[in-house]
Design a protein around this motif. Structure first.
Motif, mmCIF file in Angstrom:
data_model
loop_
_atom_site.group_PDB
_atom_site.id
_atom_site.type_symbol
_atom_site.label_atom_id
_atom_site.label_comp_id
_atom_site.label_asym_id
_atom_site.label_seq_id
_atom_site.Cartn_x
_atom_site.Cartn_y
_atom_site.Cartn_z
ATOM 1 N N ALA A 251 -23.463 64.132 -2.550
ATOM 2 C CA ALA A 251 -23.263 62.705 -2.807
ATOM 3 C C ALA A 251 -24.564 62.046 -3.247
ATOM 4 C CB ALA A 251 -22.716 62.027 -1.555
ATOM 5 N N HIS A 252 -25.661 62.441 -2.629
ATOM 6 C CA HIS A 252 -26.968 61.896 -3.009
ATOM 7 C C HIS A 252 -27.336 62.327 -4.426
ATOM 8 C CE1 HIS A 252 -30.964 60.239 -2.071
ATOM 9 N NE2 HIS A 252 -31.471 61.270 -2.712
ATOM 10 N N LEU A 253 -27.036 63.568 -4.749
ATOM 11 C CA LEU A 253 -27.293 64.076 -6.100
ATOM 12 C C LEU A 253 -26.501 63.285 -7.127
ATOM 13 C CD1 LEU A 253 -28.432 66.246 -8.066
ATOM 14 C CD2 LEU A 253 -26.436 67.644 -7.479
ATOM 15 N N ALA A 254 -25.239 63.015 -6.826
ATOM 16 C CA ALA A 254 -24.406 62.268 -7.759
ATOM 17 C C ALA A 254 -24.898 60.832 -7.933
ATOM 18 C CB ALA A 254 -22.956 62.263 -7.265
ATOM 19 N N ALA A 255 -25.439 60.262 -6.855
ATOM 20 C CA ALA A 255 -25.867 58.864 -6.910
ATOM 21 C C ALA A 255 -27.250 58.678 -7.530
ATOM 22 C CB ALA A 255 -25.851 58.271 -5.499
ATOM 23 N N THR A 256 -28.142 59.655 -7.327
ATOM 24 C CA THR A 256 -29.533 59.479 -7.755
ATOM 25 C C THR A 256 -29.980 60.442 -8.842
ATOM 26 O OG1 THR A 256 -30.433 61.000 -6.095
ATOM 27 C CG2 THR A 256 -30.077 58.709 -5.410
ATOM 28 N N GLY A 257 -29.215 61.501 -9.057
ATOM 29 C CA GLY A 257 -29.611 62.479 -10.057
ATOM 30 C C GLY A 257 -30.481 63.589 -9.523
ATOM 31 N N GLU A 258 -30.807 63.551 -8.236
ATOM 32 C CA GLU A 258 -31.616 64.632 -7.658
ATOM 33 C C GLU A 258 -31.266 64.800 -6.182
ATOM 34 O OE1 GLU A 258 -35.597 61.958 -6.690
ATOM 35 O OE2 GLU A 258 -35.567 63.252 -8.459
#
Length: 632
Positions: free
Chosen positions: A493-500
């Motif tokens: 979810a963090h990857l989807a929201a921030t790109g990393e």
């Protein structure tokens, strides 16, 4: 000098003891070398340090010898059926390869096509569920062209079991004259008592008893009742708890059936068992053998020991199936099928490797996953020839000892349930659920501390694998490693929201040879929680490397020798570079001789060791890293 016969007998008797003593000495030497101590410092017997304990508190030794030999069990097909219930099983076929068909929302015509295709490509038994609200019609369409005398049928129809049973009886009655009814083996799968444990729909107890009485009056060998032990396993039960709870339910069925007017023999002949098969192959082998022994003992107590050989349907464990790195499930189900088959299951169902995931989550077709499940068994049967020998584990000192101990542990579980008033009373009081929950908590704790490894989840996780659908529905089984998978979901979810992904900085001390073991350990631990590890390689300026990486969390990695002279300076340097949390890969004792021993503020904010509660540590780090990296 000629040795007398008495001396020869004495020497022969002493030989195993001497060999064991020599082996113990060798074990002590290896352990001493690994621990860098003198062999005299190793506790004796050294082998005790290698022993393990199951969740039934059964001690498993690292080596078994003739001292643990037990009396040879009776042959297959004879009481107490430890070696199998069928002495005349076709060794060219082995156990029945049982595939799942039907289910809500499927097309009965397509189910029929799939069944006929499966029967020509290796399936030898069917496990069928209705597709629509008209189960009788579904049955007729699904079984069109199927020869039930060649393919045993197991039904899973929930509340519609009685209707399906009646339709099936009519279907059998319509067969041409001359058909041999004794070759048609059917399990109607009525399971009200075990379904009640998990609250799923099932036939009522009165309907189940009526169905059993009708089945007992027929010429075909039909068993109306299935004691589904997998519901206990899926809730977290140990092997002995699964057996004990299942047998307790079986006893309740016996009581109800005989009170309704059935004879003890007829009641026993109406009961079969479904048991979970895990990737712990030896425990699985012993579980199926022990389950037969315990049930046979029940049959003996009620006066019909020759009817104590109830059929067993082995199903690979849902609890062991992972959503992360699901291809490893192919190995898990292979071991489960091996254990069930060698343990004497009459039929085995292997769940598809992606069973814990929604359809198409991996981009593979349902037919591919089902074919892999089927072929897993065919490889074991047709290439490894496991079915050609009945009870191939017989005579193994380890397996026989484990079978005996597991049967005893299961009997103790059964006694506790009986002391609580029986199966139904234990359900009503919650005592059975509490006992199983306690075992689940022990296992979850072992998984959290990574004493119980789940490959691809707690060990060797692959952060580069494709994120899974965020809205997927979790299976009902208490899956091993599920807490780690939830952490991975947070990372996705963090990857989807921030790109990393959330990340930590690895701060190496010394040469690659010095720090590599601990950077590898730290990176693997972080990846289990979805946290990436930034490794700058050898560097003379940790502060600048951490500053350039934008690190807020760092893990110092090196040898204990390096820690004694460089760890505190490295920690201070990292903090000066803006790192707000510094962890040390190693035990607290590694800093015993430093200033941090007197002033903890000079030391790290925490230690990462093999015994750390990984779920707690990773949850804490994710809380910190995702709040810092959350979009405005």
């Amino acid at each position: 000098m000629v040795q007398s016969s008495g001396d020869q007998a004495s020497s022969t008797a002493d030989a195993p003891d001497a060999a064991r003593a020599a082996w113990e000495q060798a074990v002590a030497g290896v352990l001493a070398k690994a621990r860098r101590v003198d062999p005299s410092e190793i506790t004796q017997p050294a082998s005790a340090l290698l022993a393990t304990t199951t969740y039934d508190d059964i001690l498993v030794d690292p080596l078994y010898d003739p001292s643990t030999e037990t009396p040879e069990p009776t042959l297959p097909g004879r009481f107490p059926f430890v070696r199998g219930r069928d002495a005349a099983r076709d060794v060219t076929r082995g156990w029945h390869v049982t595939a799942v068909y039907g289910g809500a929302g499927t097309d009965p015509a397509e189910v029929n096509t799939a069944i006929l295709d499966g029967l020509t490509t290796g399936v030898s038994a069917l496990w069928w569920s209705p597709s629509t609200d008209d189960p009788a019609a579904d049955l007729t369409r699904a079984l069109d062209g199927v020869l039930l005398d060649l393919a045993p049928l197991t039904v899973r129809a929930g509340a519609d079991t009685a209707a399906v049973g009646s339709a099936l009886f009519a279907l059998l009655d319509a067969r041409p004259d001359g058909a041999d009814p004794t070759t048609t083996h059917i399990g109607l799968g009525a399971d009200p008592l075990t379904a009640r444990f998990v609250g799923t729909d099932a036939a009522s107890v009165p309907d189940t008893l009526s169905l059993a009485a009708a089945a007992a009056a027929r010429a075909e060998p039909i068993r109306a009742i299935c004691v589904d032990g997998t519901v206990f396993h899926d809730a977290g039960a140990s092997e002995a708890q699964e057996i004990g709870a299942a047998v307790a339910a079986g006893i309740e069925y016996l009581r109800l059936a005989t009170e309704s007017g059935m004879t003890v023999a007829d009641a026993l002949d109406q009961i079969s068992f479904r048991i979970a098969a895990t990737d712990a192959q030896f425990e699985t082998i012993a579980k199926f053998r022990a389950a037969r022994r315990v049930w046979a003992r029940v049959a003996q107590v009620v006066g019909a020991p020759e009817h104590g050989g109830a059929p067993q349907h082995g199903v690979t464990s849902s609890a062991m199936m992972t959503q992360r790195d699901p291809w490893v499930n192919l190995l898990r189900t292979t071991l489960g099928a091996f254990g069930a088959g060698v343990g004497g299951a009459d039929q085995v169902t292997v769940l598809p490797f992606d069973a814990a995931l929604p359809p198409d989550a991996l981009g593979v077709s349902r037919t591919f996953a089902e074919r892999m499940a089927r072929n897993t068994q065919l490889l074991l049967l047709e290439e490894s020839h496991l079915g050609r020998v009945l009870d191939p584990a017989a005579g193994s000192w380890f397996v026989e000892d484990l079978t005996d101990r597991m049967a005893q542990a299961a009997w103790e579980v059964l006694q506790r349930i009986d002391a609580a008033g029986g199966y139904t009373a234990a359900l009503d009081s919650g005592s059975l659920a509490e006992e199983i929950a306690a075992t689940r908590a022990r296992r979850d704790d072992d998984i959290a501390h990574r004493r119980f490894a789940v490959t691809g989840v707690t060990e060797f996780p692959n952060l580069a694998e494709k994120p899974l659908p965020a809205d997927r529905v979790a299976p009902t089984a208490a899956r091993y490693g599920e807490a780690f998978e939830q952490l991975r979901d947070r990372s996705d979810a963090h990857l989807a929201a921030t790109g990393e992904r959330p990340s930590v900085f690895l701060a190496p001390l010394g040469t690659v040879a010095e720090y590599n073991a601990r950077t590898t350990f730290a990176a693997n631990l972080m990846a289990a929680g979805g946290i990436a590890a930034m490794d700058p390689g050898p560097t003379d300026d940790l502060a600048e490397a951490a500053r350039s990486a934008g690190a807020t969390v760092a893990v110092v990695c090196g040898t204990d020798k390096r820690y004694a002279t460089e760890a505190l300076d490295a920690i201070a340097s990292l903090r000066s570079a803006g790192v707000t949390r510094v962890l040390l890969a190693g035990p607290r004792q590694a800093l015993a001789g430093t200033a941090a021993a007197d002033d903890e503020s000079l030391g790290p904010d925490g230690h990462l060791t093999l015994g750390v509660d990984a779920v707690a540590v990773l949850t804490d780090l994710l809380d910190m890293l995702t709040s810092q990296g959350a979009p405005a």
